[in-house]
Design an enzyme around this catalytic site. Structure first.
Site, short mmCIF file in Angstrom:
data_model
loop_
_atom_site.label_atom_id
_atom_site.label_comp_id
_atom_site.label_asym_id
_atom_site.label_seq_id
_atom_site.Cartn_x
_atom_site.Cartn_y
_atom_site.Cartn_z
N GLY A 148 0.98 -1.18 0.10
CA GLY A 148 0.05 -0.03 0.07
C GLY A 148 0.77 1.24 -0.10
O GLY A 148 0.38 2.20 0.30
N HIS B 135 10.47 6.94 3.77
CA HIS B 135 9.85 7.22 5.02
C HIS B 135 9.50 6.05 5.94
O HIS B 135 9.27 5.03 5.47
CB HIS B 135 8.36 8.08 4.98
CG HIS B 135 7.38 7.38 4.22
ND1 HIS B 135 7.47 7.22 2.70
CD2 HIS B 135 6.49 6.53 4.39
CE1 HIS B 135 6.51 6.51 2.34
NE2 HIS B 135 5.80 6.01 3.38
P1 AMP Z 1 2.89 4.89 2.67
O1 AMP Z 1 1.80 4.33 2.57
O2 AMP Z 1 3.94 3.92 3.56
O3 AMP Z 1 3.44 5.43 1.41
O4 AMP Z 1 2.64 6.17 3.54
C1 AMP Z 1 2.34 7.30 3.28
C2 AMP Z 1 1.75 8.03 4.41
O5 AMP Z 1 1.84 9.47 4.14
C3 AMP Z 1 0.29 7.66 4.81
O6 AMP Z 1 0.10 7.26 5.92
C4 AMP Z 1 -0.46 8.92 4.39
O7 AMP Z 1 -1.59 9.20 5.43
C5 AMP Z 1 0.75 9.97 4.86
N1 AMP Z 1 0.56 11.31 4.23
C6 AMP Z 1 0.18 11.71 2.95
N2 AMP Z 1 0.29 12.90 2.91
C7 AMP Z 1 0.39 13.46 4.11
C8 AMP Z 1 0.50 14.64 4.45
N3 AMP Z 1 0.31 15.97 3.72
N4 AMP Z 1 0.66 14.95 5.66
C9 AMP Z 1 0.88 14.06 6.46
N5 AMP Z 1 1.10 12.59 6.20
C10 AMP Z 1 0.61 12.51 4.92
#
Ligand code: AMP
Ligand code: ZN
Length: 110
Positions: free
Chosen positions: A92, A99
């Site tokens: 996902g 990160h």
């Molecule tokens: P991943 O699925 O590991 O790519 O996680 C990306 C994460 O970034 C998800 O849990 C999102 O909820 C988070 N996310 C996306 N955009 C933002 C934002 N502008 N500020 C904070 N978190 C974010």
């Protein structure tokens, strides 16, 4: 480059930053999956785990050490926490900038 985490690191997009140093920014996930859900993000653009190479080793060790430091700072080190790298579509993964998720604040289920 059109990368949301680069924009957060550059303050072009607002986020709830809990910690920052020269190399990493740590902010609250906008869609938290646990009472504490933080993202530890290198300020330089670096791709996800499947794109890492040996020259990234300082960033790789640094991101885990930063997670440990932040867990202590936000008071979850004693009860415990989970660190997650999502890689690719079956995990996902949404954001193509390395990160590390830090999840804590309750007993976590898989
Ligand atoms: P991943 O699925 O590991 O790519 O996680 C990306 C994460 O970034 C998800 O849990 C999102 O909820 C988070 N996310 C996306 N955009 C933002 C934002 N502008 N500020 C904070 N978190 C974010
Ligand atoms: Zn980026």
């Amino acid at each position: 480059m059109d990368c949301i985490f680069c924009k957060i690191a550059n303050k072009e997009i607002n986020s709830e930053i809990v910690s920052e140093d020269d190399n990493f920014v740590v902010f609250k996930d906008i869609n938290p999956k646990a009472p504490v859900h933080l993202l530890i993000v290198p300020k330089i653009h670096i791709g996800p785990v499947n794109s890492l190479v040996l020259k990234d080793k300082e960033t790789i060790s640094g991101i885990i050490l930063k997670a440990k430091e932040i867990a202590e700072k936000v008071g979850v080190a004693e009860n415990g926490y989970r660190l997650i790298f999502n890689v690719g579509k079956d995990a996902g993964m949404e954001v193509n900038h390395l990160h590390l998720h830090l999840l804590a604040g309750k007993p976590l289920q898989f």
